[in-house]
Design an enzyme around this catalytic site. Structure first.
Site, short mmCIF file in Angstrom:
data_model
loop_
_atom_site.label_atom_id
_atom_site.label_comp_id
_atom_site.label_asym_id
_atom_site.label_seq_id
_atom_site.Cartn_x
_atom_site.Cartn_y
_atom_site.Cartn_z
CD GLU A 128 61.92 36.19 56.29
OE1 GLU A 128 61.88 37.34 55.83
OE2 GLU A 128 62.99 35.58 56.50
CG ASN A 171 60.72 29.03 55.67
OD1 ASN A 171 61.07 28.10 56.39
ND2 ASN A 171 61.59 29.85 55.09
CG HIS A 207 68.69 32.39 59.72
ND1 HIS A 207 69.64 31.82 58.89
CD2 HIS A 207 67.58 32.55 58.95
CE1 HIS A 207 69.12 31.65 57.68
NE2 HIS A 207 67.87 32.09 57.69
CD GLU A 236 65.67 30.43 55.16
OE1 GLU A 236 66.31 31.43 55.58
OE2 GLU A 236 64.62 30.52 54.50
CG ASP A 238 72.76 30.64 59.15
OD1 ASP A 238 71.85 30.92 59.96
OD2 ASP A 238 73.02 31.36 58.17
C1 XIL Z 1 69.21 35.34 51.83
C2 XIL Z 1 70.31 34.83 50.92
O1 XIL Z 1 71.10 33.92 51.64
C3 XIL Z 1 71.15 35.99 50.42
O2 XIL Z 1 72.05 35.53 49.41
C4 XIL Z 1 70.27 37.09 49.85
O3 XIL Z 1 71.06 38.21 49.52
C5 XIL Z 1 69.20 37.50 50.84
O4 XIL Z 1 68.45 36.36 51.21
N1 XIL Z 1 65.43 34.28 55.10
C6 XIL Z 1 65.16 33.62 53.92
C7 XIL Z 1 66.22 33.49 52.89
O5 XIL Z 1 64.06 33.06 53.77
O6 XIL Z 1 65.71 33.54 51.58
C8 XIL Z 1 67.29 34.55 53.05
O7 XIL Z 1 68.33 34.26 52.11
C9 XIL Z 1 67.79 34.59 54.47
C10 XIL Z 1 66.68 34.93 55.41
#
Ligand code: XIL
Length: 303
Positions: A128, A171, A207, A236, A238
């Site tokens: 990020e 990422n 996401h 990641e 979802d």
């Molecule tokens: C999130 C986790 O799911 C949570 O449990 C934590 O409180 C915050 O981080 N981008 C990422 C992940 O790269 O590491 C993040 O994970 C979600 C967004």
């Protein structure tokens, strides 16, 4: 195949999940994860605040527990994440100069990658680093502000020398379609490739919700990164929603990865809706009772 992992493996890909150490003791959680997935990402346990809470004091208990669980259940592990502005302990924010912060960053990367050497399939080396919106600019962070643009290539070079066997990924989120932010990442990867800065993969967090839906050019965007000479991974995933609409979106993402030979695999950001970081969105493949959702059936059918 009869599970996500087996079906993906039959297509030469992996299907993974984020795992949280705190839930591994729950039988249904562990059984569901162990049955379905063949890649694991520690949801928080390998982040900077967990692994180096105080300068030079490294704590690997949580990360080791996830890695051991994964290894003993036939899952490989993605390392997440070495350099990120978030979940950063306060002491890192207080480092005064760029040269000192570079030493701190290198030391962090080397310690983690040496501790886990040979055991990590891919590391999210930098997470990020770009802003949202139309500027394509770098995000403000201690690394960006004190070291400057070169912090990313420096991190990748240090990472390569620490564990040459691990794939090294950049990422990010909101880079799933062609937009100003993904263009900026694309240009960085292109530049790295032209100057032989080591980078092997780009992770697309994935996401999705109604504000940021699965883009119609998702596959085309993945393909342009592959054309630069890196592999791509959905890291990641979802997707907010329920029922057929959610299932259709999961199908789109699965099909896009399957259509691209250098899409290594897909990781969903958790096992069950009840422990999702966005549990109100019910964004995962198993409901709170570990029942397979429509989205699960669609992914399995698409694999
Ligand atoms: C999130 C986790 O799911 C949570 O449990 C934590 O409180 C915050 O981080 N981008 C990422 C992940 O790269 O590491 C993040 O994970 C979600 C967004």
């Amino acid at each position: 195949g009869s599970t996500l992992g087996a079906a993906a493996a039959a297509k030469g890909k992996y299907f993974g999940t984020a795992l949280s150490n705190g839930h591994l003791g729950e039988a249904q959680y562990a059984q569901t994860a162990d049955r379905e997935f063949n890649m694991a990402t520690p949801e928080n346990e390998m982040k900077w605040d967990a692994t180096e809470p105080n300068r030079g004091q490294f704590t690997y208990g949580g990360g080791d527990a996830i890695l051991n669980h994964a290894q003993s259940h036939g899952m490989r592990t993605r390392g997440h994440t070495l350099v990120w502005h978030s979940q950063l302990p306060g002491w890192v924010n207080n480092i005064g100069t760029g040269s000192e912060l570079t030493q701190v960053m290198d030391n962090h990367i080397r310690n983690l990658m040496t501790h886990y050497k040979g055991k990590i399939y891919a590391w999210d080396v930098v997470n990020e680093a770009f802003q949202d919106g139309s500027s394509g600019a770098r995000r403000s962070s201690p690394f960006q502000n004190k070291i400057g643009n070169s912090f990313i290539e420096h991190a990748f070079q240090t990472a390569r020398s620490a564990d040459p066997a691990a794939k090294l990924c950049y990422n990010d989120y909101n880079i799933d379609g062609v937009n100003a932010k993904s263009n900026a990442v694309y240009n960085m990867v292109k530049d790295f490739k032209s100057r032989n800065i080591p980078i092997d993969c780009v992770g697309f967090q994935g996401h999705f919700n109604s504000q940021s839906p699965v883009p119609s050019d998702f596959q085309q965007n993945l393909q342009r990164f592959v054309d630069l000479g890196v592999s791509v991974q959905i890291t990641e995933l979802d997707i907010a929603g329920s029922g057929q609409a959610q299932a259709d979106n999961y199908t789109k993402v699965t099909r896009a990865c399957l259509a691209i030979s250098r899409c290594d695999g897909i990781t969903v950001w958790g096992v069950t809706d009840k422990y999702s970081w966005r549990s109100g969105d019910t964004p995962l493949l198993f409901d709170g009772n570990y029942q397979k959702k429509q989205a699960y059936n669609s992914v399995l059918a698409a694999l």
